[in-house]
Design a protein around this motif. Structure first.
Motif, PDB file in Angstrom:
ATOM      1  N   GLN A  51      39.657 -22.300 -48.288  1.00 52.68           N
ATOM      2  CA  GLN A  51      38.632 -22.980 -49.073  1.00 52.68           C
ATOM      3  C   GLN A  51      37.703 -23.794 -48.179  1.00 52.68           C
ATOM      4  OE1 GLN A  51      40.836 -25.115 -52.029  1.00 52.68           O
ATOM      5  NE2 GLN A  51      41.212 -23.296 -53.258  1.00 52.68           N
ATOM      6  N   GLY A  52      38.258 -24.408 -47.139  1.00 55.64           N
ATOM      7  CA  GLY A  52      37.435 -25.155 -46.194  1.00 55.64           C
ATOM      8  C   GLY A  52      36.474 -24.251 -45.446  1.00 55.64           C
ATOM      9  N   GLY A  54      35.368 -21.386 -46.541  1.00 56.24           N
ATOM     10  CA  GLY A  54      34.370 -20.954 -47.528  1.00 56.24           C
ATOM     11  C   GLY A  54      33.314 -22.016 -47.777  1.00 56.24           C
ATOM     12  N   ASP A  55      33.733 -23.279 -47.870  1.00 54.48           N
ATOM     13  CA  ASP A  55      32.775 -24.368 -48.056  1.00 54.48           C
ATOM     14  C   ASP A  55      31.843 -24.494 -46.858  1.00 54.48           C
ATOM     15  OD1 ASP A  55      33.879 -24.948 -50.510  1.00 54.48           O
ATOM     16  OD2 ASP A  55      35.143 -26.577 -49.751  1.00 54.48           O
ATOM     17  N   PHE A  56      32.421 -24.395 -45.652  1.00 53.46           N
ATOM     18  CA  PHE A  56      31.609 -24.478 -44.433  1.00 53.46           C
ATOM     19  C   PHE A  56      30.587 -23.354 -44.387  1.00 53.46           C
ATOM     20  CE2 PHE A  56      30.949 -22.970 -40.084  1.00 53.46           C
ATOM     21  CZ  PHE A  56      30.283 -24.061 -39.561  1.00 53.46           C
ATOM     22  N   GLY A  58      29.383 -21.664 -46.860  1.00 54.80           N
ATOM     23  CA  GLY A  58      28.388 -21.885 -47.909  1.00 54.80           C
ATOM     24  C   GLY A  58      27.344 -22.900 -47.492  1.00 54.80           C
ATOM     25  N   GLN A  59      27.775 -23.989 -46.872  1.00 53.20           N
ATOM     26  CA  GLN A  59      26.829 -25.000 -46.391  1.00 53.20           C
ATOM     27  C   GLN A  59      25.962 -24.439 -45.267  1.00 53.20           C
ATOM     28  OE1 GLN A  59      29.185 -28.372 -45.305  1.00 53.20           O
ATOM     29  NE2 GLN A  59      29.642 -28.935 -47.426  1.00 53.20           N
ATOM     30  N   SER A  62      23.366 -22.089 -46.808  1.00 54.07           N
ATOM     31  CA  SER A  62      22.295 -22.829 -47.496  1.00 54.07           C
ATOM     32  C   SER A  62      21.392 -23.528 -46.476  1.00 54.07           C
ATOM     33  CB  SER A  62      22.864 -23.825 -48.492  1.00 54.07           C
ATOM     34  OG  SER A  62      23.567 -24.857 -47.827  1.00 54.07           O
TER      35      SER A  62
END
Length: 69
Positions: A51-52, A54-56, A58-59, A62
């Protein structure tokens, strides 16, 4: 007793397969590598590490799209 994580095992297999020369691979070999990588993604996705990551990503994505505007 020795235990090994399935995610770690798949990551090692992926690294070993990707070290091979591209010219030496057949289509079936490439398909098997893709299947193993997808399995690795499925294994690590529900974990906090997955999840970390994936968040990284995604950021990062963007940020790249915002910088291109």
């Amino acid at each position: 007793m020795l235990t090994i994580s399935v995610g770690v095992l798949l990551a090692v297999i992926v690294l070993l397969r990707l070290r091979r020369r591209t010219e030496a691979r057949s289509r079936n070999d490439e398909k098997l590598t893709v299947i193993i990588v997808l399995a690795l993604g499925i294994v690590i996705a529900p974990n906090p590490l997955g999840q970390g990551i994936g968040d990284f990503l995604g950021q990062f994505a963007s940020g790249v799209t915002d910088s291109s505007r």
